[in-house]
Each structure stands twice: as structure tokens, then as C-alpha cells.
Design a protein around this motif. Sequence first.
Motif, PDB file in Angstrom:
ATOM      1  N   ARG A 552       0.946  -1.358   0.056  1.00  0.00           N
ATOM      2  CA  ARG A 552       0.011   0.099   0.088  1.00  0.00           C
ATOM      3  C   ARG A 552       0.802   1.103   0.019  1.00  0.00           C
ATOM      4  NH1 ARG A 552      -2.789   2.271  -2.353  1.00  0.00           N
ATOM      5  NH2 ARG A 552      -4.347   3.722  -1.332  1.00  0.00           N
ATOM      6  N   ALA A 553       1.895   1.099   0.760  1.00  0.00           N
ATOM      7  CA  ALA A 553       2.929   2.422   0.817  1.00  0.00           C
ATOM      8  C   ALA A 553       3.506   2.415  -0.498  1.00  0.00           C
ATOM      9  CB  ALA A 553       4.006   2.135   1.810  1.00  0.00           C
ATOM     10  N   ARG A 554       3.920   1.466  -1.275  1.00  0.00           N
ATOM     11  CA  ARG A 554       4.548   1.600  -2.483  1.00  0.00           C
ATOM     12  C   ARG A 554       3.397   2.212  -3.573  1.00  0.00           C
ATOM     13  NH1 ARG A 554       8.016  -3.969  -4.331  1.00  0.00           N
ATOM     14  NH2 ARG A 554       8.685  -4.458  -2.230  1.00  0.00           N
ATOM     15  N   ALA A 555       2.283   1.865  -3.425  1.00  0.00           N
ATOM     16  CA  ALA A 555       1.168   2.313  -4.268  1.00  0.00           C
ATOM     17  C   ALA A 555       0.690   3.800  -4.138  1.00  0.00           C
ATOM     18  CB  ALA A 555      -0.217   1.561  -4.280  1.00  0.00           C
ATOM     19  N   GLY A 556       1.397   4.503  -3.030  1.00  0.00           N
ATOM     20  CA  GLY A 556       1.101   5.724  -2.831  1.00  0.00           C
ATOM     21  C   GLY A 556      -0.094   6.057  -1.718  1.00  0.00           C
ATOM     22  N   GLY A 557      -0.017   4.998  -0.866  1.00  0.00           N
ATOM     23  CA  GLY A 557      -1.154   4.996   0.225  1.00  0.00           C
ATOM     24  C   GLY A 557      -0.837   6.458   1.215  1.00  0.00           C
ATOM     25  N   THR A 558      -1.903   6.958   2.023  1.00  0.00           N
ATOM     26  CA  THR A 558      -1.290   7.814   2.795  1.00  0.00           C
ATOM     27  C   THR A 558      -0.930   7.181   4.138  1.00  0.00           C
ATOM     28  OG1 THR A 558      -3.510   7.580   3.890  1.00  0.00           O
ATOM     29  CG2 THR A 558      -3.726   8.836   1.917  1.00  0.00           C
ATOM     30  N   THR A 559      -0.044   8.005   5.096  1.00  0.00           N
ATOM     31  CA  THR A 559       0.524   7.695   6.013  1.00  0.00           C
ATOM     32  C   THR A 559      -0.638   7.063   7.043  1.00  0.00           C
ATOM     33  OG1 THR A 559       1.970   9.442   5.811  1.00  0.00           O
ATOM     34  CG2 THR A 559       1.819   8.444   8.242  1.00  0.00           C
ATOM     35  N   GLU A 560      -1.620   7.654   7.200  1.00  0.00           N
ATOM     36  CA  GLU A 560      -2.678   6.892   7.882  1.00  0.00           C
ATOM     37  C   GLU A 560      -3.113   5.800   7.594  1.00  0.00           C
ATOM     38  OE1 GLU A 560      -3.002   9.981   6.242  1.00  0.00           O
ATOM     39  OE2 GLU A 560      -2.473  11.077   8.458  1.00  0.00           O
ATOM     40  N   GLU A 561      -3.355   5.248   6.176  1.00  0.00           N
ATOM     41  CA  GLU A 561      -3.649   4.195   5.683  1.00  0.00           C
ATOM     42  C   GLU A 561      -2.531   3.075   6.054  1.00  0.00           C
ATOM     43  OE1 GLU A 561      -6.045   4.357   1.434  1.00  0.00           O
ATOM     44  OE2 GLU A 561      -4.102   5.406   1.398  1.00  0.00           O
ATOM     45  N   VAL A 562      -1.305   3.307   5.910  1.00  0.00           N
ATOM     46  CA  VAL A 562      -0.288   2.439   5.929  1.00  0.00           C
ATOM     47  C   VAL A 562      -0.079   2.235   7.567  1.00  0.00           C
ATOM     48  CG1 VAL A 562       2.310   2.108   5.634  1.00  0.00           C
ATOM     49  CG2 VAL A 562       1.174   3.201   3.917  1.00  0.00           C
ATOM     50  N   ALA A 563       0.108   3.125   8.320  1.00  0.00           N
ATOM     51  CA  ALA A 563      -0.227   3.094   9.675  1.00  0.00           C
ATOM     52  C   ALA A 563      -1.295   2.219  10.158  1.00  0.00           C
ATOM     53  CB  ALA A 563      -0.111   4.561  10.233  1.00  0.00           C
ATOM     54  N   GLY A 564      -2.360   2.151   9.747  1.00  0.00           N
ATOM     55  CA  GLY A 564      -3.467   1.386  10.130  1.00  0.00           C
ATOM     56  C   GLY A 564      -3.334  -0.187   9.595  1.00  0.00           C
ATOM     57  N   LEU A 565      -2.846  -0.293   8.550  1.00  0.00           N
ATOM     58  CA  LEU A 565      -2.107  -1.570   8.133  1.00  0.00           C
ATOM     59  C   LEU A 565      -1.126  -2.358   8.991  1.00  0.00           C
ATOM     60  CD1 LEU A 565      -2.215  -1.277   4.288  1.00  0.00           C
ATOM     61  CD2 LEU A 565      -4.073  -2.688   5.830  1.00  0.00           C
ATOM     62  N   ILE A 566      -0.210  -1.494   9.450  1.00  0.00           N
ATOM     63  CA  ILE A 566       1.028  -1.893  10.364  1.00  0.00           C
ATOM     64  C   ILE A 566       0.133  -2.113  11.728  1.00  0.00           C
ATOM     65  CG2 ILE A 566       3.081  -1.358  11.343  1.00  0.00           C
ATOM     66  CD1 ILE A 566       3.805   0.508   9.106  1.00  0.00           C
ATOM     67  N   PRO A 577       8.753  -7.404  17.732  1.00  0.00           N
ATOM     68  CA  PRO A 577       9.321  -6.148  17.501  1.00  0.00           C
ATOM     69  C   PRO A 577       8.878  -5.693  16.136  1.00  0.00           C
ATOM     70  CG  PRO A 577      10.817  -7.761  17.699  1.00  0.00           C
ATOM     71  CD  PRO A 577       9.684  -8.393  18.035  1.00  0.00           C
ATOM     72  N   ALA A 578       8.879  -6.598  15.062  1.00  0.00           N
ATOM     73  CA  ALA A 578       8.956  -6.315  13.697  1.00  0.00           C
ATOM     74  C   ALA A 578       8.065  -5.214  13.268  1.00  0.00           C
ATOM     75  CB  ALA A 578       8.765  -7.446  12.597  1.00  0.00           C
ATOM     76  N   PRO A 579       6.666  -5.348  13.589  1.00  0.00           N
ATOM     77  CA  PRO A 579       5.657  -4.450  13.304  1.00  0.00           C
ATOM     78  C   PRO A 579       5.845  -3.180  13.830  1.00  0.00           C
ATOM     79  CG  PRO A 579       4.634  -6.260  14.418  1.00  0.00           C
ATOM     80  CD  PRO A 579       6.082  -6.560  14.241  1.00  0.00           C
ATOM     81  N   ARG A 580       6.334  -3.078  14.997  1.00  0.00           N
ATOM     82  CA  ARG A 580       6.608  -2.013  15.892  1.00  0.00           C
ATOM     83  C   ARG A 580       7.614  -1.160  15.136  1.00  0.00           C
ATOM     84  NH1 ARG A 580       3.482  -1.812  20.193  1.00  0.00           N
ATOM     85  NH2 ARG A 580       2.483  -3.556  21.235  1.00  0.00           N
ATOM     86  N   LEU A 581       8.857  -1.795  14.922  1.00  0.00           N
ATOM     87  CA  LEU A 581       9.830  -1.290  14.143  1.00  0.00           C
ATOM     88  C   LEU A 581       9.401  -0.569  12.927  1.00  0.00           C
ATOM     89  CD1 LEU A 581      12.582  -3.719  14.988  1.00  0.00           C
ATOM     90  CD2 LEU A 581      12.344  -1.420  15.973  1.00  0.00           C
ATOM     91  N   ALA A 582       8.567  -1.120  12.099  1.00  0.00           N
ATOM     92  CA  ALA A 582       8.255  -0.719  10.777  1.00  0.00           C
ATOM     93  C   ALA A 582       7.453   0.500  11.138  1.00  0.00           C
ATOM     94  CB  ALA A 582       7.453  -1.922  10.246  1.00  0.00           C
ATOM     95  N   LEU A 583       6.466   0.655  12.048  1.00  0.00           N
ATOM     96  CA  LEU A 583       5.757   1.756  12.018  1.00  0.00           C
ATOM     97  C   LEU A 583       6.530   2.968  12.718  1.00  0.00           C
ATOM     98  CD1 LEU A 583       2.677   2.840  12.434  1.00  0.00           C
ATOM     99  CD2 LEU A 583       2.625   2.272  14.982  1.00  0.00           C
ATOM    100  N   ILE A 584       7.673   2.816  13.574  1.00  0.00           N
ATOM    101  CA  ILE A 584       8.461   3.895  13.698  1.00  0.00           C
ATOM    102  C   ILE A 584       9.374   4.199  12.762  1.00  0.00           C
ATOM    103  CG2 ILE A 584      10.428   4.411  15.469  1.00  0.00           C
ATOM    104  CD1 ILE A 584       9.433   2.327  17.465  1.00  0.00           C
ATOM    105  N   GLY A 585       9.637   3.097  11.849  1.00  0.00           N
ATOM    106  CA  GLY A 585      10.450   3.591  10.782  1.00  0.00           C
ATOM    107  C   GLY A 585       9.775   4.256   9.738  1.00  0.00           C
ATOM    108  N   MET A 586       8.508   3.993   9.515  1.00  0.00           N
ATOM    109  CA  MET A 586       7.622   4.718   8.511  1.00  0.00           C
ATOM    110  C   MET A 586       7.345   6.211   9.125  1.00  0.00           C
ATOM    111  SD  MET A 586       4.194   5.631   7.643  1.00  0.00           S
ATOM    112  CE  MET A 586       3.146   4.842   9.070  1.00  0.00           C
TER     113      MET A 586
END
Length: 927
Positions: A552-566, A577-586
Amino acid sequence: MNTRNSLHKLRRAGVSALLATLLLVGCGGEKPEAMLASAKEYLVKNDHKAAAIQLKNVLQKEPQLAEARFLLGKALLEGGDPTGAEVELRKARDLKYSADQVTPLLARTMLMLGQPQKVTDELATTELSTPEARADLLTSVGQAYLMQEKDSRAEAAYAAALVAQPAYAPALLGQARLQASRGDLPGAVALLDAALEKSPKLHDALQLKGDMLATNGDSAGAMAAYRKVLEVKPEYLPAHSAIIRMLLADNKLDEAGKQIDLLKETAPNHPQTHYLQAMYAYQKKDYAAARDSILLHLKFYPESPLGLQLAGLIEYDVKAYPQAEAYLLKALPRTPPLSITRRVLIASYLRDSQPGKALGILEPVLDKIDKDSNMLALAGQVYLQNGQVDKAGQYFAKAATLDPKNAGKRTSLAMVNMLKGDSDVAFRDLEQVASGDTGTRADLALIAAHMQRREYDQALKAIAALEKKQPDNPLTHNLRGTTLLGKRDMAAARKSFEKALALNPAYFPAAANLASLDLADKKPDDARKRFEGVLAKDPKNVQALLAVADLRARAGGTTEEVAGLIGKAIAASPSDPAPRLALIGMYLSKKEVKSALVAAQEAVAVLPERAEILDAAGRAQQAAGDYNQALATYGKLAALKPDSQIPLLRMAEIEVASNNKEAALQSLRKALKVKPDSVEAQRGIMMLELDAGRVKEALVVAREVQRQRPKEAIGYSLEGDAHASKNAWADAAAAYRAGLKEVPVSELAGKLYSALLGGGNTAEAEKFAETWLKEHPKDARFRLQLGELATARKDYAGAAKQYRLLLEAQPENAAVLNNLAWVAGQMKDPKAIEYAEKANKLAPNQPAVMDTLAVLLLDKGDSARALDLLKKALDLAPQASQIRLNYAKALLKAGQKTEARSELDQLAKLGDKFPAQAEVGQLLKGL
């Protein structure tokens, strides 16, 4: 009718009724004081069960009788029920029974329950009146600190106990334990002898003597010591336990069974008895009995690390992997980092075709397994199942070098031969082991070795052999698909990946491989459906949830959309820890620092001991400019990982940012103590020394790097860079030349060329470049540097020449095409847009490539498409100020002055951080 039998039954019924009546009369009429006295007599006789029954009768009549509560707690504790004992002792304390009697016993109870921190938190500062009570309590406090690995506090507590009561044997025993834990066995023995001299029948001391003998490998002496304990105290459970463990370790199952029967006579319902019964049944492969016993153990002691571990092993052996996972995950935080818990959990995930989860459990200990051949081999299997073939091969090889004589055993030896370069012998040995062994370690090592060497046909043969052993394992088909990808046979690879998913629709590695093929075919919807298919079977698959978020991020999804999926991935596995690290990194990548901080705080609250979480939190705090908090976080990380240089390097970076360069220098020097050959720390020290004008000190560091790494470029590069930073071009060139004699690499060649140019020796520089390229015609890196330096000098023709030569060798290199497009644009070459279009096609959604194409289109007059490209590029890289400036120019050309002013105002706020402020100012004046 049989008259005699009827009469016998009638008489027996009459006697039973009479006894029942007498018992009722006795219970009803006996006074609490008499029953209390009776209970005390039972306690003296060590009949804890009878004592407990009497005391419960007392408390039915007098529930507030403090002494009865205390004695019941004591009876339950000595009878093997520490959980019930704690309840009664706390009630006795609430009823104001003597603290001198209750508190020491409560401390021992909590220790039996495995609650050392509760002992130190609740009781360490409790004041008692009698020397005996103080000594007793302080000894338990010392033991509690020792269990928490707080040796200095344990030592102080034992010393205080001996002040309260000199020569107090249990405290001497505690000091002996402390000395033993430090490896000082002679000192421990001396203390132990002192305790036994004071109390010859001190069963704890005899027990510890057995433990020490066992540690020294004297099994016979240890066994004799443990049996001596049982002569002194027949019901002493630790001695029974030690004897049973030794017998089980020697596989003397009959003797172990007899010892368990003896233990059941004295403590039939004790949690440890149930645990030992479970061990015994497990070793006999009587898994049903083992499961029944371990469940009884966990009923009394639900947080028991060893109990949870054994429960997990039982479920693993009967292939009940979800149940094994539940037990082992619960045991994991309570067991040592490299315990059997982690190993079996990883193996369970691998057997259950969940290699992603296996990798998540492995990663936190990767820095601890360098000397553990079994864990290294297991790591090789994990990486292979996750499709990381090169890493798999590296770990298999490391395992082999550590343990060549213990194989998996010829497997390890074969890998050693591989490392030595004797590959023919190595492959032959691996093939023989694999063909003659029902296991798969040799097969996997053989496949990994062939794939590392790009020997795809041989790898396919090895995979075919593995398939005969495990035809229904999706790993086999995924490995075949990966190998076919290496051969560029995409259609056949797809079929193999699809076969893996047909066997297990939730097998993520195959879904990920198919999704990669879909993306290469420009079918992102198909890629997404792959992961949705995994989630249909395994809704909490964190890897699949994160993959959907990434798409979704690659397709241009908004920050809110990507954060919701994470967020869904976090909800599925809060302790991963992986999804939490992904959210912080995003959030950090989007410069949304406040959101990153919130995500980091939540992650630390849930996973306060995970190094990667603390690291991410520190980065978020640093990005927010909260340097003090970031330093505090990295201080925690340094305490958690004292053998890691990373937190110290991060602290130095923050100290530089806050202009505390001396503190940064100290942090970097500490990092060097942790890792004396840390190039990162050495480079940082050099930069700080140069910044302070201490060139001599900086050069000392560079030459130390050369000494440590004589056949690497880095030391010579650092020395040359030190001279170059002070425009000492001749000295810089000399350093680079010295390095090229030892290590003829592109990096040093490029730096020498730059140093010669910097010193004004253009002719010599060009001559060197010509010679180097003649000797190294395939050095694309050096040629690329020539092109970039020519561009910087505005020698566009010279730059174009180098880029065209690079394209002859790499016609699909998007970066080179992009550079050539920009240079061609400066030269008004009509092919500039053609180059840029091709680069954009090869590397879609890359802001730098989109920017080049947009600028060229703008010059051509295609403002509409230029604006569209620049807008998308800016959305992808909002921090790219040059792209924002180009966007503002495009808006001006399109007549959108209001929008252009908004963009220019943002750039103006950057001040000196954006070097093109003069141009920004001119554009604003023209509005």
C-alpha cells in the motif's frame, strides 16, 4: 439367601455408623487449643499432612487465630505446597502474628515460588527484633539477590546475616553459593566446610557439596553426597531431585523410577515431584503420562520456566506445534537467551513451515551464537528457509569450523573442507551423508553450498533428493523455485512456488516469491492477493500483514492508511518487534516525528528489554531533538548490551549534534574498548580530532587501522582523507598510492584521482585514470566517479563519454541513464528525454529519476506532465528540497503563483540548511 454374609454386612455397617458418630462427637467437642497442640505434635513428627488437617479444623472454629494461620503456612510449606503456604503466612502477618517468625518463613516461601524480586522488593528492608530472625531473613534476601544476579547486594546481605548471628551456617552456605557462582570453587569449599563444622547435619551444605562435585564432573562423589543428605533428611526434595536428574542423564530409567517412587512417599503432590515424573515419562517417550504430570506441575506453579519448557518439548515431540509454541513463548523470557526453549521454539516454527517466526526468535541472539555450533547450524536452516541463501551458507560454514569432529558430523567436516577450498571432496561427503541419513541437515547444507556458488543444476539434484525424504514439505518446492529463479526460468519457478502454497496456503516465503514475480510483471493487485491468501489461512501472520502495508505504501497510500495496516500486524502479535519497528521507521521516513515518538513509547512499554526497540526509540527521540532523553535511552541499551558498540556510537552521534564534542570523543573511545577494531568508532575519533585541529592524533588512529587491517583499503583511505580535509593534497595522494600498492581497489583509485585534481595535477590525474582503466577495464565504479567529477567541473562532454561507456556494459542501469539524461540536457542533446524516459521506466517511483525527467520536460514546454511528475516525486520524498524548488519553478511556468509561493516559503524557512536560498529569494521577489 446367605445368612452369614448378610449378618457380616449388617455388623460392618453398624461399626461404620458408630465410628462416624464418634468422630463427629470428637470433632464437635474437641477444643481448638487441644487440636492446636495436636497439630504441633504432628509437625514435630514431620507429619505435615496430619498437622494441616488439624490446623484447618482449628481455623473452621477460630478463623482469626493467628498462630494457627502461621502453623498452617509452615505445614503447607514443609509439605510441598508453597502457594498455599504464602496465602496462610500473609494472613498470619495481617493478624499481627510475630513478624520474627512469619517474615523469614514468608521469604523462604517466595523463594520456593521463584519470586526473588518480590522478596527483595517487599522484605529486604524489614526490621526484625531477634538476631536469629534477622539472620534468617537476610540469608533469604541474599539468596534472592543471587537469583537476580545482583552479586554485590547478595554479598552484603550475607555479611549482614553473619553480623546478626556470627557463624550462622545458612549464611555461610549462601556465601559459598556466591563464591561458586563466581567460579571460586576452593573459596566456596572453605566456606562450606566452615558451615558443616558448625552444623554437621546441615542438609543444605551437604546438598551444595554434591552440586559442586557434580560441577567438577565427580558424578560418583556427587551421588554419595546427595544420598548422605537423604540420610540426614529423608524428605529433602532437592536431594531427591538431584539424584533423579543424574539417573535420567545417565539413562538409568529403572533406578530413576524407583527414586521417584521414594519421593512420592514423602511429597506426592509437590510441584517438583510432578515435574520429575514428567521428565521421567518424557524420557521413556510416554508422552501421555508426561503431559499429565507436567500439567499437574503447572497447576501449582503456572509460571515455572522449566515446567513450561518441558511442556513445550512434549508438545513438540508429538507434533502439536501450536501448543508447543504457546508453552515455549511463555517460557522464553524466563529462560537464558540460548536455552533449549529458544532452540526448540525455532525448530518448531521450522517444522510448522513458519520460517519468518523462527527468524524473529533467532535474531535477538545472533550476537551470542558465534561459539555455539548447534545454534549456528540452526541459524543456517532458518536463513535457508527464509530464502536468504548466502547467509545460510555463512552460518553453516561457521558451525562447521567450530565443530568439525562433531557432525552432524561428517556434514560439519565437509563444510570445513569447503572453506579450505577442497570443494570436490566436500560436495562428495555431503552427498554421501545426505543420501545415507534420514535427517535433512546435510541436504540443506549441500543445497545452500551449491546455490551460493550459483551451481543451479547441482542444487536442483540435491533438492530432488530432499524431496524424496520430504515430498510434502513446502520448503522443498520453495527451494526449487528459488533455484529456478537463479536460472531465469520464471515460468518453472512460478509452478514450484505455487506447489509450495498448494501444500500449505499459509507458507509465507512462497507467497512472497510469487508476489515479487507479480510486481516484476507490473501486477501489484496480484501480489496483494498472494498475501491476502496467506492471511485467509493465518489471519495473524505478521509477515503477510506487513507485506500488505508495504504494497500500500508503494502504491502511494497515505500515512494513515499504511499506519493502520501496520497496526493490524501489531494487534496480531503485540510482542513481535518487527511491526513496531516498521511503524516507527515509517513515521521517521515521513518526518512525522511526534507520531514516531508515540509509536516508540508504546513499543518500549511493551518490549522494554528488546535492544532493537530501544534503538528505534532513541532514533525517534534524536529526530525530535530530545537529546537528553535519547542519551538516556541509549544508556539503557548500553547496559542491556554491554558487549555492543552500537549504543555508544549512537550516543556519540547525539553528542556531536548537541555540540558536546568532548563527550562524543569519550563515547567513541568507550566503543573502541568494546570493539578495538571498530572502524566506525575510529573514523568518528578521527573526524573529531581533525575538527579540533589535532591532525597528528587523527593520523595515529588511521595508522592503527592500517596495522589492524593491512590488506584492506580503509586505513589508507582514512589517512588520505585526513590530509585531504586540510587540503594537503600531496600527502593525501601519497597515502592513497601506498594503499593501492597493498590493496588495488576502485575506492582508493577514485580518491587518488580526486587528490591529484585537488592539487592541480590535472595531467597526472588523467594519465593515472587512463592507466587504471587500461588495467581495470571493468571498473564501473571508477568510471562512474570520473563521470560525476566531470559533471561537477561542468565538463559535460567528458561526463557523457564516461556514462555512455558504462551503458555499453550495463544498458539497463537506471542510475547511469539518469545521470546521462541530466548531462545530455545540459548539452541540449535531443536524446536527453529518451534517456530519462528509459530510466523512469526501469526505476519507477524513484524521486530523483522523476525529477530529472520533469525538469527536461519543463525545458521542452510540457508543463502539465512535468508538474504531475514533480508532485508525485515530492509526495514520495517530502524532504527533498531541490525537488521542491523545481516544483515551485514548474508552478510558476504554469502560472500558479499562489501555489508556487507556498512551496518557496517552505524553502525560505530552511535558511542555511538549503544552499540555494539566493535563487529562492530571487523567485520570491519576482512574484
